[in-house]
Each structure stands twice: as C-alpha cells, then as structure tokens.
Design a protein around this motif. Structure first.
Motif, PDB file in Angstrom:
ATOM      1  N   MET A   1       0.796  -1.230   0.000  1.00  0.00           N
ATOM      2  CA  MET A   1       0.000   0.000   0.000  1.00  0.00           C
ATOM      3  C   MET A   1       0.830   1.282   0.000  1.00  0.00           C
ATOM      4  O   MET A   1       0.281   2.380  -0.042  1.00  0.00           O
ATOM      5  N   GLY A   2       2.159   1.149   0.039  1.00  0.00           N
ATOM      6  CA  GLY A   2       3.001   2.333  -0.024  1.00  0.00           C
ATOM      7  C   GLY A   2       3.036   3.146   1.251  1.00  0.00           C
ATOM      8  O   GLY A   2       3.336   4.348   1.222  1.00  0.00           O
ATOM      9  N   CYS A   3       2.765   2.501   2.377  1.00  0.00           N
ATOM     10  CA  CYS A   3       2.738   3.217   3.646  1.00  0.00           C
ATOM     11  C   CYS A   3       4.140   3.317   4.243  1.00  0.00           C
ATOM     12  O   CYS A   3       5.061   2.601   3.851  1.00  0.00           O
ATOM     13  N   SER A   4       4.308   4.232   5.192  1.00  0.00           N
ATOM     14  CA  SER A   4       5.556   4.358   5.929  1.00  0.00           C
ATOM     15  C   SER A   4       5.632   3.292   7.013  1.00  0.00           C
ATOM     16  O   SER A   4       4.647   2.596   7.293  1.00  0.00           O
ATOM     17  N   PHE A   5       6.805   3.194   7.656  1.00  0.00           N
ATOM     18  CA  PHE A   5       6.984   2.199   8.711  1.00  0.00           C
ATOM     19  C   PHE A   5       6.106   2.476   9.932  1.00  0.00           C
ATOM     20  O   PHE A   5       5.902   1.586  10.755  1.00  0.00           O
ATOM     21  N   ARG A   6       5.642   3.709  10.081  1.00  0.00           N
ATOM     22  CA  ARG A   6       4.676   4.064  11.127  1.00  0.00           C
ATOM     23  C   ARG A   6       3.469   4.676  10.442  1.00  0.00           C
ATOM     24  O   ARG A   6       3.592   5.705   9.773  1.00  0.00           O
ATOM     25  N   SER A   7       2.306   4.058  10.607  1.00  0.00           N
ATOM     26  CA  SER A   7       1.096   4.565   9.971  1.00  0.00           C
ATOM     27  C   SER A   7      -0.084   4.473  10.926  1.00  0.00           C
ATOM     28  O   SER A   7      -0.272   3.455  11.605  1.00  0.00           O
ATOM     29  N   TYR A   8      -0.848   5.558  10.969  1.00  0.00           N
ATOM     30  CA  TYR A   8      -2.040   5.629  11.814  1.00  0.00           C
ATOM     31  C   TYR A   8      -3.262   5.653  10.905  1.00  0.00           C
ATOM     32  O   TYR A   8      -3.345   6.463   9.972  1.00  0.00           O
ATOM     33  N   LEU A   9      -4.212   4.756  11.188  1.00  0.00           N
ATOM     34  CA  LEU A   9      -5.362   4.559  10.321  1.00  0.00           C
ATOM     35  C   LEU A   9      -6.627   5.061  11.007  1.00  0.00           C
ATOM     36  O   LEU A   9      -7.136   4.436  11.950  1.00  0.00           O
ATOM     37  N   ALA A  10      -7.142   6.199  10.537  1.00  0.00           N
ATOM     38  CA  ALA A  10      -8.356   6.773  11.119  1.00  0.00           C
ATOM     39  C   ALA A  10      -9.584   6.072  10.553  1.00  0.00           C
ATOM     40  O   ALA A  10      -9.703   5.894   9.344  1.00  0.00           O
ATOM     41  N   ASP A  11     -10.486   5.679  11.457  1.00  0.00           N
ATOM     42  CA  ASP A  11     -11.676   4.944  11.035  1.00  0.00           C
ATOM     43  C   ASP A  11     -12.729   5.071  12.134  1.00  0.00           C
ATOM     44  O   ASP A  11     -12.441   4.758  13.287  1.00  0.00           O
ATOM     45  N   PRO A  12     -13.937   5.505  11.793  1.00  0.00           N
ATOM     46  CA  PRO A  12     -14.974   5.661  12.823  1.00  0.00           C
ATOM     47  C   PRO A  12     -15.486   4.340  13.393  1.00  0.00           C
ATOM     48  O   PRO A  12     -16.108   4.323  14.449  1.00  0.00           O
ATOM     49  N   VAL A  13     -15.217   3.239  12.706  1.00  0.00           N
ATOM     50  CA  VAL A  13     -15.680   1.930  13.162  1.00  0.00           C
ATOM     51  C   VAL A  13     -14.550   1.151  13.827  1.00  0.00           C
ATOM     52  O   VAL A  13     -14.702   0.600  14.927  1.00  0.00           O
TER      53      VAL A  13
END
Length: 404
Positions: free
Chosen positions: A200-212
């Motif tokens: 997915m091309g993310c960095s080594f630290r990723s925060y995923l915002a999701d209301p559920v």
C-alpha cells in the motif's frame, strides 16, 4: 566518603537505562528484577529523536540503531477510503537534533544492550529473580528486603528508583495512588510477516483513522532483522476474548487494511491487553522515586510511554548526581517530580488521549476537520516542524529543563 549506592527496582528498559546512567555518574548500583530473565514479549517499539539523544548520551546509540529500523517518515491514513492523508518527514528536524528520525525496534533489545554495557562497571550488581518485598527508610538511606533463589536478604542503598512497571511493587509499598482510568475497550495486537509497505506504499509508522475500527500499523526489525509488521486495533467491550483472538477475527481485521482476496495472512504473534491512562499521585516518597510505567501509563498511540520512561531515567540519574552527599532534604530532589509529573500530566496524558480520539472520531464533520488539519500541517514546513517538535518530545525536553 563511602560511595553512594542506588538501588534500581525493575530490569526493563527504564530500569536498565537508569542503572547505567547512575553508574556512569559514579554511583554504585544494584539492579533488581523479579523475573528470572529479560521480558521478550512484544512491547513498545518506537524510539523518538529526543530519546535517541538520551540513548546516545549513555553510549548505546550505535548498537541500538543497528538492531532496529530507521523510520524517517510517518503517515496518517483515512481507512474508510484507503487514502493517504498526510506524511510527516522527521528530516525537517535536522537542525534541531542529530537524530531526525525514529528507530523502530523491540524494547528488549535496549535492555540487552544496556545490560552488556552495565557489565563493564565494577560497582554494579545485577540480580534477576530478586523480588522486592519491603522498603524501610531513615535519615541515612533505604533498606530493601528481597526474596530470591537464595532466600530472603536485605540490601542498603542511598536512594531507590522504582522502575518496576505498571503494577509496581515499589509504588504499592509506598501506598501511592495511581490516579486515572482504564479504557473500556482492550487493544488487540497482531504481528504478521506481510509487507504492508510494498502492498500500500505506507511508511513504517502509519495511523489509520476509522470511525468503526481505527488502527495503528508499524514495521519493526524482529530478532532476525528481517522485519515484520504489527497492527493494533480496538477490541469491543461486548465481544469475548476468544472471539477477539480467533483466527477468523484476525484475518478479518487485517483484510480491512489490505484485502488479500481470501489468501490468509501469516500470523506470527497476537496479544490482547487492557489500556490505562494513569499517573501516580506522587513520584517520590523521601528516598524512593518512581520512573517509567511505575509512575505513569498511557495508551500507545503516538509511542510516548516508553520514551517518557527513558526521559525519567536520565532526569533521575542527573538529579541524584546533583544531590550533594545523598542528603534527602536537598531541594534538587523535589525538582524531579516538578519536572516529570508536570510534563506527564500536561503533555503525555493529554496528547495520547487526543491521538486516540482523532483516530476514532465518528462525527463526519469532525473527522473531515481533523484529517484536513493534518494534511495542511504536513504541507506547511513551519507547521510540520512545530508538530514534529511535539510528537518527538523535543519540545517537552526543553520545557522540562525550564522547570526549576
């Protein structure tokens, strides 16, 4: 004059760094750990620039970086649309710190490196399998009762540093309240060999915002240095542990990040734990001091807990060094609590709670506002530097030094 001895209770990273920093300042040191060996369970993994400076100050930085992953960037993603919202670049701090990056690695590696360094000092006594059972203080020192494989024993020291974790025996023996609350949901940690960066091309630290179902996604080095990914999710209060920890649930959660189309994720480890926001009512009782999780705990979003514990360690060692002749009445000893407790209450607790709320926000307008603010901050170098000065704890270090 007889050499002063510091007794450090707790053989985790905060205790080991405290012991090492004290030894380097000329103290005799006894390090006590109730467990018989180093705890190698998956724990904190992110070490911020300010903390890397402190690890460097005790001579561990080169080896520590070698056993970790250097992470220059970190991301915020909108999990509902799988969209990268903002990418922050620690390199904007290159004029503020010699370490404009974080290191991602397991905390037991810092313990191992620190213990090897401690072994170089002649007046250091490291004891695993030594549980503290009682503390007695007087005008001249502290007597610590321990129980180990050799039976009961009493040790004498000038000061005691209690760095024995969230369930701290030292804190309980002092009858110090652990003020705060426990989050109703638990946190589920899944470790997998799947390469999210490639997918997915993310960095080594990723925060995923999701209301559920928000998430945190981190790559760590692993003991084999081949790398693996940890994903952290909230576990609903009304779902039983067996269901939360099941293979089906683990696969469902990971497939929400990257859908493998029915192919299974390889799971290397899973863990479920309660999360607290608590601060000890006092960080000191006469000659006994608290540091790390013994004095403060918080949710892991932002990676501030262990980092603040290492900051406690260096502050405490320096405080002891500035206390002439081990006099418990020395005014400098009160400074430790003024600095460390104040910063934890006013910054760490508030910041980690805000981090969690930002990821789990359910109101569509507020979600959009939070995500837009992150995008604008990342796009503006001045705002991004100010943001990273806070998240990397460089700002809190400067603030702490200003507290007399």
């Amino acid at each position: 004059m007889t050499q002063q001895r510091i007794i450090v209770v707790g053989g985790g990273p905060v205790g080991v760094v405290t012991a090492l920093a004290c030894a380097q300042r000329g103290f005799a040191v006894t390090l006590l750990e109730a467990q018989t060996e180093v705890d190698r369970s998956p724990r904190a993994a992110t070490t911020h620039p300010s903390t890397l400076e402190m690890i460097a100050s005790v001579g561990l930085i080169d080896e520590f970086v070698k056993v970790g992953l250097v992470a220059r960037y970190f991301d915020f993603w909108d999990q509902t649309s799988h969209r990268l919202v903002a990418r922050f670049d620690h390199d904007v701090l290159r004029d503020d710190t010699p370490y404009p990056f974080v290191v991602q690695t397991e905390q037991h590696k810092l313990v191992d490196i620190g213990l090897r360094k401690l072994a170089q000092y002649p007046d250091v006594d490291v004891r695993f399998g030594a549980a503290v059972t009682a503390l007695e203080q007087d005008d001249h020192g502290v007597t610590v009762s321990i129980e180990g494989s050799g039976g009961a024993e009493k040790l004498r020291g000038t000061f005691v540093a209690g760095a024995d974790g969230g369930r701290s025996t030292v804190r309980k023996l002092l009858n110090i309240e652990f003020e705060g609350y426990t989050w109703p949901e638990r946190f589920l940690v899944l470790t997998t060999s799947f390469d999210f960066e490639k997918a997915m091309g993310c960095s080594f630290r990723s925060y995923l915002a999701d209301p559920v179902e928000w998430g945190n996604l981190f790559k760590i080095a692993g003991d084999d240095l081949k790398g693996r990914w940890r994903a952290v999710f909230p576990a609903p209060v009304d779902v039983d542990d067996d269901t939360v920890m099941s293979d089906a649930e683990a696969q469902r959660r990971l497939n929400r990040i990257v859908d493998l189309g029915g192919a299974p994720y390889e799971l290397l480890h899973r863990n479920l734990y309660r999360v607290h926001q608590r601060v000890a009512a006092s960080f000191r009782e006469h000659r006994v001091f608290l540091a790390g999780d013994a004095s403060h705990v918080n949710n892991p979003i932002g990676g501030l807990g262990l980092n603040c514990g290492i900051h406690d360690a260096l502050e405490l060692a320096q405080t002891f060094a500035e206390c002439a002749n081990g006099d418990a009445r020395a005014p400098v000893l009160d400074r430790y609590e003024r600095r460390r407790r104040t910063l934890n209450v006013e910054f760490v607790q508030q910041q980690t709670v805000a981090n969690k709320k930002r990821l789990e926000e359910k109101d569509p307008e507020q979600r959009a506002k939070h995500l837009d603010e992150l995008a604008q901050t990342a796009a503006d170098t001045v705002r991004q530097r100010a943001f990273l000065m806070r998240t990397s704890l460089l700002q809190s270090v400067a603030q702490g030094r200003s507290i007399a």
